[in-house]
Design an enzyme around this catalytic site. Structure first.
Site, PDB file in Angstrom:
ATOM      1  N   GLY A  10       3.951   4.125   3.300  1.00  0.00           N
ATOM      2  CA  GLY A  10       3.831   4.258   4.749  1.00  0.00           C
ATOM      3  C   GLY A  10       4.966   3.637   5.530  1.00  0.00           C
ATOM      4  O   GLY A  10       5.641   2.722   5.062  1.00  0.00           O
ATOM      5  N   ASN A  69       3.774   8.401   1.708  1.00  0.00           N
ATOM      6  CA  ASN A  69       2.959   9.426   1.069  1.00  0.00           C
ATOM      7  C   ASN A  69       2.518  10.445   2.108  1.00  0.00           C
ATOM      8  O   ASN A  69       1.848  10.074   3.056  1.00  0.00           O
ATOM      9  CB  ASN A  69       1.730   8.772   0.413  1.00  0.00           C
ATOM     10  N   ASP A  93       2.089   9.722  11.685  1.00  0.00           N
ATOM     11  CA  ASP A  93       1.582   9.023  10.494  1.00  0.00           C
ATOM     12  C   ASP A  93       2.060   7.564  10.505  1.00  0.00           C
ATOM     13  O   ASP A  93       2.384   6.988   9.468  1.00  0.00           O
ATOM     14  CB  ASP A  93       2.004   9.726   9.200  1.00  0.00           C
ATOM     15  N   HIS A 113      -5.499  15.593   4.204  1.00  0.00           N
ATOM     16  CA  HIS A 113      -4.354  14.966   3.523  1.00  0.00           C
ATOM     17  C   HIS A 113      -4.259  15.710   2.194  1.00  0.00           C
ATOM     18  O   HIS A 113      -5.029  15.465   1.280  1.00  0.00           O
ATOM     19  CB  HIS A 113      -4.642  13.476   3.346  1.00  0.00           C
ATOM     20  N   HIS A 138      -1.948  11.580  14.609  1.00  0.00           N
ATOM     21  CA  HIS A 138      -2.054  10.924  13.294  1.00  0.00           C
ATOM     22  C   HIS A 138      -1.453   9.517  13.356  1.00  0.00           C
ATOM     23  O   HIS A 138      -0.268   9.312  13.097  1.00  0.00           O
ATOM     24  CB  HIS A 138      -1.322  11.785  12.253  1.00  0.00           C
ATOM     25  N   ASP A 166      -7.914  10.925   5.609  1.00  0.00           N
ATOM     26  CA  ASP A 166      -6.480  10.701   5.364  1.00  0.00           C
ATOM     27  C   ASP A 166      -6.206   9.394   4.632  1.00  0.00           C
ATOM     28  O   ASP A 166      -6.800   8.359   4.901  1.00  0.00           O
ATOM     29  CB  ASP A 166      -5.688  10.700   6.666  1.00  0.00           C
ATOM     30  N   HIS A 199      -2.210   5.302  12.298  1.00  0.00           N
ATOM     31  CA  HIS A 199      -3.051   4.301  11.636  1.00  0.00           C
ATOM     32  C   HIS A 199      -2.945   3.007  12.441  1.00  0.00           C
ATOM     33  O   HIS A 199      -1.894   2.388  12.483  1.00  0.00           O
ATOM     34  CB  HIS A 199      -2.586   4.069  10.190  1.00  0.00           C
ATOM     35  N   LEU A 200      -4.072   2.649  13.078  1.00  0.00           N
ATOM     36  CA  LEU A 200      -4.051   1.446  13.925  1.00  0.00           C
ATOM     37  C   LEU A 200      -4.543   0.203  13.182  1.00  0.00           C
ATOM     38  O   LEU A 200      -4.405  -0.913  13.686  1.00  0.00           O
ATOM     39  CB  LEU A 200      -4.886   1.675  15.193  1.00  0.00           C
ATOM     40  N   ARG A 201      -5.132   0.401  12.006  1.00  0.00           N
ATOM     41  CA  ARG A 201      -5.491  -0.693  11.085  1.00  0.00           C
ATOM     42  C   ARG A 201      -6.656  -1.575  11.518  1.00  0.00           C
ATOM     43  O   ARG A 201      -7.115  -2.392  10.737  1.00  0.00           O
ATOM     44  CB  ARG A 201      -4.278  -1.598  10.802  1.00  0.00           C
TER      45      ARG A 201
HETATM   46 ZN   LIG Z   1      -2.016  11.088   4.852  1.00  0.00          ZN
END
Ligand SMILES: [Zn+2]
Lengths: 316, 193, 449
Positions: C329, C283, C310, C184, C63, C157, C65-67
């Site tokens: 985040g 979150n 995350d 999520h 999990h 997610d 987030h590489l954006r």
């Molecule tokens: Zn999430």
């Protein structure tokens, strides 16, 4: 005092000092010249991210009676609503040389962020943040109760043993929160009455009793009944069915008002919804402090501004 | 080492003399308002009013009160926040003689603030100043009309002025320099500690 | 450049400590673990002294987030890969909430290719469940599954697939290619404008609460749906004690559910919100001490299968503001192993064998990722991490390798330190320092060819 952000954590001595100074400020209102030179050369900015004419003019009057220069910065319709950040606004005010910032903001904690950020060195007064606190409202309420109970001999006194019942939308009320902490610090017993949907889910840390039954609370004979404004939009979010049912169960109507002792103090932070949370008879009665609350608001805010803007800024 | 300059009896005698002088200069006790500057000035004002009432039994209405100057000071932001005291002006002061009473006269800044404060309460015909101790070192063109004791001192010295009603004992004494680095009278406030 | 030769350079890792405490040597050659044993030697090998260091299989984050594409001011696939390598990871699953959303084969293949070009870790794209994460229509799950990226994990997610019928269909559909839906779990109506955990503290601070039941009710619904259609469900970032109970019940019932906890939910509590420092806004929100304890216990007894970061980078302005306006985040790749060390190893709940399971083999298995999580075996891909458990450091901005600084651990003292990370047989991190991007890119490209 570096900032005035909340009444939680305020000591009894601090609170009484502020109320006593407010008494001195109230005396000024009775003089021929109703102005003090104290804050000459100081700049106070009213930074309002929410409309509240009453609170703004109360702070404005307070600052002007202390001879401060006042800048009203209404964030509505300004660059702020077009996405300028709190940080940029704060830095603008700092560049303008603000000594004190009175901030009203829809986000809980925004005054705290402003005070801790380092973006601006000014003293910060919380004039209402989200559903968190509204400390000057609670201070003026305490001041009003103390004056009603003790008259000219109020100085130095707390509110020991005074029973206060706060009725209405506790969940969303910054007034209720600030009053809860301040009044109990001053020795009062606070109880909260509301529909179950309008009480916070967990009040285990609150020094107050809570219940759903206004009639039982009335019959308990409180010294003070404080009615909170009910926002019509709560109805749409299913907090209660409609205003009629709310008024029947949680409004201070003529019948309930009639059951209160003659000496009971009836308060409302304003603006009132007459006929909804409070009847006209109750609002206009001798026990009502609604108009005094407005006048006392100026005195209390003068005291707060004095404490904030006097003294060495580097200290404390 | 503190050196006592006035004892309780000396203070009483000085106040009686000041009371006589006030009556003499005012030609009686008519239209007289005595305003003490908190904290100890208020005590002294009350004693002077009592003395006047004894000296001049017909003077039934010597008006006495207090005039707080906190909000009129010019050093806001340079010192710790001061807690104001109560102002009680007994009736109108328009057209009367006001005698301001303070304990120690030093820079003169307190009296400057008091004159400003007074102006916001009305317009007296004459304003006079009575002090128990004048220690010199004026920073403003102000002088006292009635002085209990002139006490030339150095700025490093410290004047202690105690009154029974406030401090539980009564004397005026003078200390050497601030050897311990502690607070010095006059550094930020006039009067005594 | 020396990188071309370095690609084929074998590594001899000397005296590494295995999870069971025994010490041994490793030889890495041709992208694989060539030998394991004591007293090994290999001509021409670069020698890494691993005395006092624990050797773990390369960490796998299910999990992240590489954006990129779309939010490159917060993170890129390159910088996120670097943050991962510094944290001891050799693979990350890239969440789908990019712009454009990873909801077509084209976008997931682009992410895959950018990951390969960066070369620090295996970047395995996650596919969106619904088009544009809008929760209305299924995305082309099959096309993503058969694309070069071979997507097996599908997630909206950031948003919950709250429509029960859509969730049912998604669970059913992914059975066709052994996929899993990573949910999520957040009932949207119960969390409108929610700012923090709902409880005594939110009452006091006057913040709109994010009630535990909003997570638990969705998990309960989803495990029943997964049972009904016989599919696999993965629960993202479990945060409450009640959720642990629901998942424990579901597993006892034989439902194919797996669950993850984040390092921050295993260590931090809602008390941190008191100062309104938006670095602590996340979150699902930080919860109570009881929830943290329940998550730890759940991880220890297997109810919670894995730890996933995350990792959620945000630019400065998204956090330097009032709480309500701040983004949710935290970045977490660089700190994950230290935080888990502090939360569950130092507390005696998990040992290093367990850590290898929850941070490497199980996440790889849930995500059906070959080439990762195969453990420290001769012949396995040379994906491994050397960790100094005795180190302790005050974590600072300089310890972050990604683009964003929204770490909740700044100025906190954390145990342990990743000393080296090996991916496909070459070092991405050595002596605690990231190797330069051009060298790594050259190595990565070569190995792929
Ligand atoms: Zn999430």
């Amino acid at each position: 005092m570096r900032h005035l952000l909340s009444t939680k954590g305020m000591s009894r001595d601090e609170a009484i000092l502020l109320l006593d100074i407010a008494e001195d400020m109230a005396d000024v209102a009775d003089r021929e010249v109703k102005k003090l030179p104290t804050l000459r050369g100081k700049t106070v900015v009213n930074l309002f991210f929410e409309d509240s004419t009453r609170t703004r003019i109360s702070f404005e009057a307070a600052a002007k009676r202390l001879s401060a220069d006042v800048i009203n910065f209404s964030a509505k319709g300004s660059s702020v609503s077009k996405g300028e950040s709190l940080k940029d606004t704060a830095q603008t005010l700092a560049a303008m040389g603000a000594d004190g910032v009175v901030i009203r903001h829809p986000a809980s904690g925004a005054p705290h962020v402003l005070a801790e950020s380092g973006w601006i060195d000014a003293g910060i007064i919380n004039a209402g943040d989200g559903t968190h606190e509204h400390p000057t409202q609670a201070l003026l309420d305490a001041f009003t109760i103390r004056r009603r109970l003790h008259g000219g001999a109020a100085r130095g006194k707390g509110l020991d043993g005074v029973t206060v019942t706060i009725v209405g939308d506790i969940l969303h009320s910054r007034v209720a929160r600030s009053n809860l902490w301040l009044l109990t610090t001053l020795g009062a017993h606070v109880s909260l009455v509301a529909p179950p949907t309008l009480l916070p889910m967990d009040m285990s840390g609150w020094p107050a009793e809570s219940g759903f039954d206004l009639d039982a609370a009335i019959d308990a004979g409180p010294d003070v009944v404080m009615m909170l404004r009910i926002q019509q939009e709560r109805m749409n979010a299913a907090f209660f069915p409609n205003s009629r049912e709310y008024s029947r169960r949680w409004g201070l109507d003529d019948e309930r008002f009639g059951r209160l002792a003659r000496t009971t103090i009836v308060m409302h932070p304003g603006p009132m919804n007459r006929g909804l949370e409070i009847s006209s008879a109750a609002a206009d009665s001798a026990g009502s402090t609604v108009r005094e609350q407005v006048a006392n608001g100026v005195s209390v805010r003068m005291a707060a501004l004095y404490l904030l803007l006097s003294g060495d800024r580097e200290e404390s | 080492m503190a050196r006592t300059v006035l004892n309780q009896a000396d203070i009483a005698r000085a106040l009686i003399r000041i009371s006589h002088e006030i009556l003499e200069s005012n030609r009686g006790a008519e239209n007289l308002v005595i305003l003490g500057i908190p904290t100890r000035g208020v005590v002294l004002a009350r004693r002077i009013a009592e003395a006047i009432a004894r000296i001049e039994p017909t003077a039934t209405d010597v008006r006495v009160g207090s005039l707080d100057v906190t909000m009129y000071r010019d050093d806001l932001g340079h010192t710790r926040t001061r807690t104001p005291s109560r102002t009680l002006v007994p009736g109108s002061i328009d057209g009367v003689t006001v005698v301001l009473v303070d304990d120690v006269l030093y820079s003169g800044r307190t009296i400057r603030a008091a004159l400003d404060a007074l102006g916001d309460h009305g317009r007296p015909k004459i304003v006079r100043l009575a002090v128990l101790v004048d220690r010199g070192h004026r920073e403003l063109p102000i002088r006292a009309d009635f002085v209990g004791k002139n006490l030339p001192s150095s700025t490093a010295e410290r004047i202690n002025l105690h009154l029974l009603e406030v401090d539980g004992d009564e004397f005026v004494s003078i200390d050497g320099g601030p050897v311990d680095g502690g607070p010095v009278d006059g550094g930020d406030t006039e009067g005594a500690s | 450049m020396s990188s071309d030769t370095a690609a084929s350079t074998p590594y001899l890792i000397r005296g590494a400590t295995l999870a069971d405490g025994t010490r041994t040597d490793f030889v890495l050659a041709d992208g694989r673990i060539a030998e394991i044993g004591s007293g090994l030697s290999r001509a021409g090998a670069s020698i890494v002294d691993a005395a006092g260091l624990i050797i773990l299989p390369g960490l796998v984050d299910l999990h992240t987030h590489l954006r990129e594409p779309g939010f490159e001011q917060s993170e890129t696939i390159l910088t996120g890969s670097q943050a991962a390598a510094v944290g001891g990871f050799t693979s990350v699953f890239a969440m789908a909430n990019t712009s454009p959303v990873q909801d077509t084969a084209g976008v997931v293949d682009q992410v895959l290719a950018l990951g390969e070009r960066a070369g620090y870790v295996t970047v395995q794209p996650i596919g969106a469940v619904t088009v544009g994460l809008a929760g209305e229509r299924l995305a082309e799950l099959g096309a993503m599954a058969t694309s070069r990226a071979r997507v097996r994990v599908f997630s909206d997610d950031g948003f919950c697939v709250s429509d029960p019928l859509l969730m049912r269909r998604a669970l059913e559909y992914v059975k066709a290619f052994d996929g899993v839906v990573a949910q999520h779990s957040q009932e949207p109506r119960l969390t409108e404008k929610a700012q923090m955990n709902e409880g005594a503290l939110s009452s006091e601070l006057g913040m709109v609460g994010w009630p535990a039941v909003a997570e638990e009710s969705i998990i309960a619904r989803d495990v029943l749906l997964a049972e009904h259609v016989g599919s696999r469900l993965h629960v993202c970032h479990v945060s409450t004690a009640g959720s642990v109970d629901v998942i424990r019940w579901a597993k006892a019932r034989g439902i194919q559910v797996t669950a993850e906890a984040t390092p921050h939910h295993l260590l931090l509590t809602e008390d941190l919100v008191v100062g309104y420092d938006a670095r602590f806004k996340v979150n699902p929100p930080l919860r109570r001490r009881e929830d943290v304890e329940a998550l730890r216990a759940g991880l220890a007894d297997g109810t919670i299968d894995i730890v996933a970061t995350d990792h959620a980078p945000h630019p400065v302005e998204a956090k330097e503001c009032e709480w309500d306006a701040a983004a949710n985040g935290m970045v977490g790749l660089e700190t994950a192993l230290s935080v888990v060390h502090s939360a569950v190893v130092d507390t005696g709940l998990l040992d290093w064998t367990d850590i290898a399971r929850v941070l490497s083999s199980t996440p790889a298995r849930i995500g059906r990722l070959s080439g990762q999580g195969q453990g420290l075996l001769v012949g396995a891909p040379a994906e491994l991490t050397l960790y100094d458990p005795a180190a302790s450091r005050v974590f600072g901005r300089g310890n972050l390798a990604g683009k964003s600084a929204n770490s909740p651990y700044l100025a906190m003292t954390l145990p342990g330190r990743v000393v080296a990370t090996f991916h496909r047989g070459y070092a991405t991190v050595l002596d605690g320092a990231l190797r330069p991007a051009d060298e790594i890119s050259a190595l990565g490209g070569r190995t792929d060819g």
